[in-house]
Scaffold this motif. Sequence first.
Motif, PDB file in Angstrom:
ATOM      1  N   LEU A 203      -8.976  -7.699  -9.555  1.00 45.83           N
ATOM      2  CA  LEU A 203      -9.345  -6.296  -9.708  1.00 45.83           C
ATOM      3  C   LEU A 203     -10.038  -5.698  -8.478  1.00 45.83           C
ATOM      4  O   LEU A 203      -9.643  -4.626  -8.006  1.00 45.83           O
ATOM      5  N   ILE A 204     -11.073  -6.359  -7.964  1.00 45.58           N
ATOM      6  CA  ILE A 204     -11.884  -5.709  -6.929  1.00 45.58           C
ATOM      7  C   ILE A 204     -11.140  -5.473  -5.617  1.00 45.58           C
ATOM      8  O   ILE A 204     -11.157  -4.361  -5.086  1.00 45.58           O
ATOM      9  N   PRO A 205     -10.433  -6.487  -5.082  1.00 47.40           N
ATOM     10  CA  PRO A 205      -9.697  -6.167  -3.857  1.00 47.40           C
ATOM     11  C   PRO A 205      -8.634  -5.086  -4.074  1.00 47.40           C
ATOM     12  O   PRO A 205      -8.417  -4.251  -3.195  1.00 47.40           O
ATOM     13  N   TYR A 206      -8.026  -5.071  -5.258  1.00 47.16           N
ATOM     14  CA  TYR A 206      -7.041  -4.001  -5.515  1.00 47.16           C
ATOM     15  C   TYR A 206      -7.742  -2.648  -5.544  1.00 47.16           C
ATOM     16  O   TYR A 206      -7.265  -1.658  -4.989  1.00 47.16           O
ATOM     17  N   LEU A 207      -8.899  -2.639  -6.177  1.00 46.76           N
ATOM     18  CA  LEU A 207      -9.666  -1.392  -6.303  1.00 46.76           C
ATOM     19  C   LEU A 207     -10.126  -0.885  -4.924  1.00 46.76           C
ATOM     20  O   LEU A 207      -9.956   0.292  -4.599  1.00 46.76           O
ATOM     21  N   THR A 208     -10.672  -1.769  -4.099  1.00 40.85           N
ATOM     22  CA  THR A 208     -11.173  -1.299  -2.792  1.00 40.85           C
ATOM     23  C   THR A 208     -10.000  -0.883  -1.900  1.00 40.85           C
ATOM     24  O   THR A 208     -10.122   0.073  -1.132  1.00 40.85           O
ATOM     25  N   GLN A 209      -8.865  -1.560  -2.018  1.00 36.62           N
ATOM     26  CA  GLN A 209      -7.705  -1.155  -1.218  1.00 36.62           C
ATOM     27  C   GLN A 209      -7.167   0.199  -1.681  1.00 36.62           C
ATOM     28  O   GLN A 209      -6.674   0.994  -0.882  1.00 36.62           O
ATOM     29  N   THR A 210      -7.286   0.466  -2.983  1.00 36.79           N
ATOM     30  CA  THR A 210      -6.865   1.769  -3.495  1.00 36.79           C
ATOM     31  C   THR A 210      -7.828   2.847  -2.997  1.00 36.79           C
ATOM     32  O   THR A 210      -7.409   3.920  -2.539  1.00 36.79           O
ATOM     33  N   ALA A 211      -9.117   2.552  -3.055  1.00 35.66           N
ATOM     34  CA  ALA A 211     -10.120   3.514  -2.579  1.00 35.66           C
ATOM     35  C   ALA A 211      -9.907   3.816  -1.094  1.00 35.66           C
ATOM     36  O   ALA A 211     -10.155   4.927  -0.636  1.00 35.66           O
ATOM     37  N   MET A 212      -9.383   2.851  -0.353  1.00 33.28           N
ATOM     38  CA  MET A 212      -9.138   3.014   1.085  1.00 33.28           C
ATOM     39  C   MET A 212      -7.824   3.749   1.355  1.00 33.28           C
ATOM     40  O   MET A 212      -7.554   4.168   2.469  1.00 33.28           O
ATOM     41  N   GLY A 213      -7.012   3.896   0.296  1.00 29.74           N
ATOM     42  CA  GLY A 213      -5.726   4.574   0.465  1.00 29.74           C
ATOM     43  C   GLY A 213      -4.591   3.630   0.834  1.00 29.74           C
ATOM     44  O   GLY A 213      -3.472   4.066   1.124  1.00 29.74           O
ATOM     45  N   ILE A 214      -4.864   2.327   0.825  1.00 28.56           N
ATOM     46  CA  ILE A 214      -3.813   1.348   1.149  1.00 28.56           C
ATOM     47  C   ILE A 214      -2.826   1.250  -0.016  1.00 28.56           C
ATOM     48  O   ILE A 214      -1.640   1.061   0.159  1.00 28.56           O
ATOM     49  N   ARG A 215      -3.351   1.367  -1.236  1.00 28.24           N
ATOM     50  CA  ARG A 215      -2.518   1.378  -2.450  1.00 28.24           C
ATOM     51  C   ARG A 215      -2.694   2.754  -3.092  1.00 28.24           C
ATOM     52  O   ARG A 215      -3.807   3.284  -3.111  1.00 28.24           O
ATOM     53  N   PRO A 216      -1.613   3.318  -3.614  1.00 33.50           N
ATOM     54  CA  PRO A 216      -1.719   4.677  -4.157  1.00 33.50           C
ATOM     55  C   PRO A 216      -2.590   4.763  -5.410  1.00 33.50           C
ATOM     56  O   PRO A 216      -3.304   5.746  -5.605  1.00 33.50           O
ATOM     57  N   GLU A 217      -2.571   3.740  -6.234  1.00 31.25           N
ATOM     58  CA  GLU A 217      -3.196   3.852  -7.553  1.00 31.25           C
ATOM     59  C   GLU A 217      -3.527   2.475  -8.109  1.00 31.25           C
ATOM     60  O   GLU A 217      -2.742   1.542  -7.950  1.00 31.25           O
ATOM     61  N   LEU A 218      -4.652   2.374  -8.750  1.00 31.60           N
ATOM     62  CA  LEU A 218      -5.018   1.135  -9.431  1.00 31.60           C
ATOM     63  C   LEU A 218      -4.456   1.188 -10.852  1.00 31.60           C
ATOM     64  O   LEU A 218      -4.652   2.193 -11.551  1.00 31.60           O
ATOM     65  N   SER A 219      -3.786   0.134 -11.281  1.00 33.07           N
ATOM     66  CA  SER A 219      -3.327   0.059 -12.666  1.00 33.07           C
ATOM     67  C   SER A 219      -4.391  -0.623 -13.505  1.00 33.07           C
ATOM     68  O   SER A 219      -4.827  -1.727 -13.172  1.00 33.07           O
ATOM     69  N   VAL A 220      -4.784   0.030 -14.572  1.00 36.50           N
ATOM     70  CA  VAL A 220      -5.712  -0.596 -15.528  1.00 36.50           C
ATOM     71  C   VAL A 220      -4.847  -1.236 -16.607  1.00 36.50           C
ATOM     72  O   VAL A 220      -4.104  -0.538 -17.308  1.00 36.50           O
ATOM     73  N   PHE A 221      -4.964  -2.560 -16.691  1.00 37.59           N
ATOM     74  CA  PHE A 221      -4.059  -3.278 -17.593  1.00 37.59           C
ATOM     75  C   PHE A 221      -4.532  -3.208 -19.046  1.00 37.59           C
ATOM     76  O   PHE A 221      -5.190  -4.114 -19.535  1.00 37.59           O
ATOM     77  N   GLY A 222      -4.183  -2.132 -19.715  1.00 34.67           N
ATOM     78  CA  GLY A 222      -4.423  -2.031 -21.155  1.00 34.67           C
ATOM     79  C   GLY A 222      -5.687  -1.265 -21.511  1.00 34.67           C
ATOM     80  O   GLY A 222      -6.737  -1.473 -20.905  1.00 34.67           O
ATOM     81  N   ASN A 223      -5.548  -0.344 -22.487  1.00 38.26           N
ATOM     82  CA  ASN A 223      -6.741   0.336 -23.036  1.00 38.26           C
ATOM     83  C   ASN A 223      -6.717   0.294 -24.561  1.00 38.26           C
ATOM     84  O   ASN A 223      -7.306   1.125 -25.220  1.00 38.26           O
ATOM     85  N   ASP A 224      -5.965  -0.719 -25.065  1.00 37.92           N
ATOM     86  CA  ASP A 224      -5.863  -0.849 -26.521  1.00 37.92           C
ATOM     87  C   ASP A 224      -6.439  -2.179 -27.007  1.00 37.92           C
ATOM     88  O   ASP A 224      -6.046  -2.703 -28.043  1.00 37.92           O
ATOM     89  N   TYR A 225      -7.352  -2.750 -26.220  1.00 33.44           N
ATOM     90  CA  TYR A 225      -8.037  -3.973 -26.663  1.00 33.44           C
ATOM     91  C   TYR A 225      -9.145  -3.610 -27.638  1.00 33.44           C
ATOM     92  O   TYR A 225      -9.599  -2.456 -27.703  1.00 33.44           O
ATOM     93  N   LEU A 338     -12.991  -4.217   7.292  1.00 32.98           N
ATOM     94  CA  LEU A 338     -11.621  -4.689   7.543  1.00 32.98           C
ATOM     95  C   LEU A 338     -10.793  -3.590   8.203  1.00 32.98           C
ATOM     96  O   LEU A 338      -9.984  -3.851   9.094  1.00 32.98           O
ATOM     97  N   ARG A 339     -11.017  -2.360   7.780  1.00 36.64           N
ATOM     98  CA  ARG A 339     -10.307  -1.231   8.376  1.00 36.64           C
ATOM     99  C   ARG A 339     -10.737  -1.054   9.837  1.00 36.64           C
ATOM    100  O   ARG A 339      -9.898  -0.904  10.735  1.00 36.64           O
ATOM    101  N   GLU A 340     -12.065  -1.119  10.076  1.00 38.40           N
ATOM    102  CA  GLU A 340     -12.573  -0.958  11.448  1.00 38.40           C
ATOM    103  C   GLU A 340     -11.983  -1.999  12.384  1.00 38.40           C
ATOM    104  O   GLU A 340     -11.719  -1.738  13.543  1.00 38.40           O
ATOM    105  N   ARG A 341     -11.795  -3.200  11.829  1.00 37.82           N
ATOM    106  CA  ARG A 341     -11.242  -4.273  12.667  1.00 37.82           C
ATOM    107  C   ARG A 341      -9.723  -4.219  12.745  1.00 37.82           C
ATOM    108  O   ARG A 341      -9.101  -5.089  13.347  1.00 37.82           O
ATOM    109  N   GLY A 342      -9.155  -3.261  12.040  1.00 42.07           N
ATOM    110  CA  GLY A 342      -7.700  -3.119  12.079  1.00 42.07           C
ATOM    111  C   GLY A 342      -6.966  -4.182  11.287  1.00 42.07           C
ATOM    112  O   GLY A 342      -5.766  -4.391  11.476  1.00 42.07           O
ATOM    113  N   ILE A 343      -7.681  -4.855  10.414  1.00 44.80           N
ATOM    114  CA  ILE A 343      -7.044  -5.915   9.623  1.00 44.80           C
ATOM    115  C   ILE A 343      -6.333  -5.315   8.411  1.00 44.80           C
ATOM    116  O   ILE A 343      -5.257  -5.743   8.022  1.00 44.80           O
ATOM    117  N   MET A 344      -6.949  -4.293   7.801  1.00 45.63           N
ATOM    118  CA  MET A 344      -6.352  -3.718   6.605  1.00 45.63           C
ATOM    119  C   MET A 344      -6.702  -2.255   6.456  1.00 45.63           C
ATOM    120  O   MET A 344      -7.809  -1.864   6.736  1.00 45.63           O
TER     121      MET A 344
END
Length: 344
Positions: A203-225, A338-344
Amino acid sequence: MSKKILVTGGAGYIGSHTTVELQNAGYEVIIADNLSNSDPQVIDGITRITGKKPHFELIDCNDRAGMQAIFEKYQGIEGIIHFAASKAVGESVQKPLLYYRNNLVSLLNILELMPLYGVKGIVFSSSCTVYGQPDILPVDENAPIKPALSPYGNTKQICEEIINDSIHSGAPYRAILLRYFNPIGAHPSAEIGELPLGVPQNLIPYLTQTAMGIRPELSVFGNDYNTPDGSCIRDYISVVDLAKAHVIAMQRMINKLSDNAIETFNLGTGRGVSVLELIEAFERATGVKVPHKIVGRREGDIEQVWANPYRANNILGWTAHETLDDTLASAWRWQVRLRERGIM
Ligand code: UFG
């Protein structure tokens, strides 16, 4: 003279943070890592934080002769922290034999070598995955072990059994099994953190990459638990707090502070947080929005799990201190770095 500790997988996410804490506590650390899921630059990050360069041995822990050569080279290793393992749940379903070989053979090699070199104890990286979906929450260490949902989870259970059997047969070393809940965040210096290869599964790396704009959207897996907001609940713990627990566990083993040759501790905060609450907390802590959408459940997900950390708090003498917001802010600083270093 400082005590020598061998850290397998010490270039990885939890291993690197633990190496920092061990060095800060005055230990001499030897990292054994094959860099299969990590980057050699991590060693530089550890060195910048602590002012000390750990010894580094490029090795696959499945290579028994190579591991023996390390014990020969660094005489007097007192303890081992064994992180080196394959850890992607999904991949383990695709490549079960790889997981059984990597995770079991490396442990067998270490356990066989320890008595030959007088090593006093091993701290083993285990996981709350061994509880499956617990019947009682928060879950404590006496909860039943549930059938594993993946080969990865099964390797953790089998490794725990191997260590247990070995200790009960009278092996001349001690063991502490640490069952991690969900480690997140990064060192406050942003010199080291999590470096997922490819598309993150967690979850967290996906979330931070989404916040950075690397991924368009975070998928939340399920809201019917069956949880208050319908999304899954986990116990998210700062990787720095987690790392500190390893230092305390090592001291406990080396100094024989316990009557028991083997002990198990949950490492969690004791607080359950849902996926939706976590997104909200991240946005609050960083001021950065996370575009997200609800999608279907992810196969194999546990509905809810969080720790009863009583034993870790009162017997081990360790408590998670960092707030969730601070931990999430550290994850974000790392992503920015990671962005500053050009890694991601
Ligand atoms: N999640 C999402 N979207 C994502 C990724 C995750 O909604 O893109 C959700 C998951 O459904 C879950 C929560 O976020 O509810 C946490 O998921 P993670 O993949 O980060 O962590 P898991 O709890 O599934 O797994 C972790 C480790 C495993 C370990 C397990 C023990 O990755 O190695 O904890 O429970 F075995």
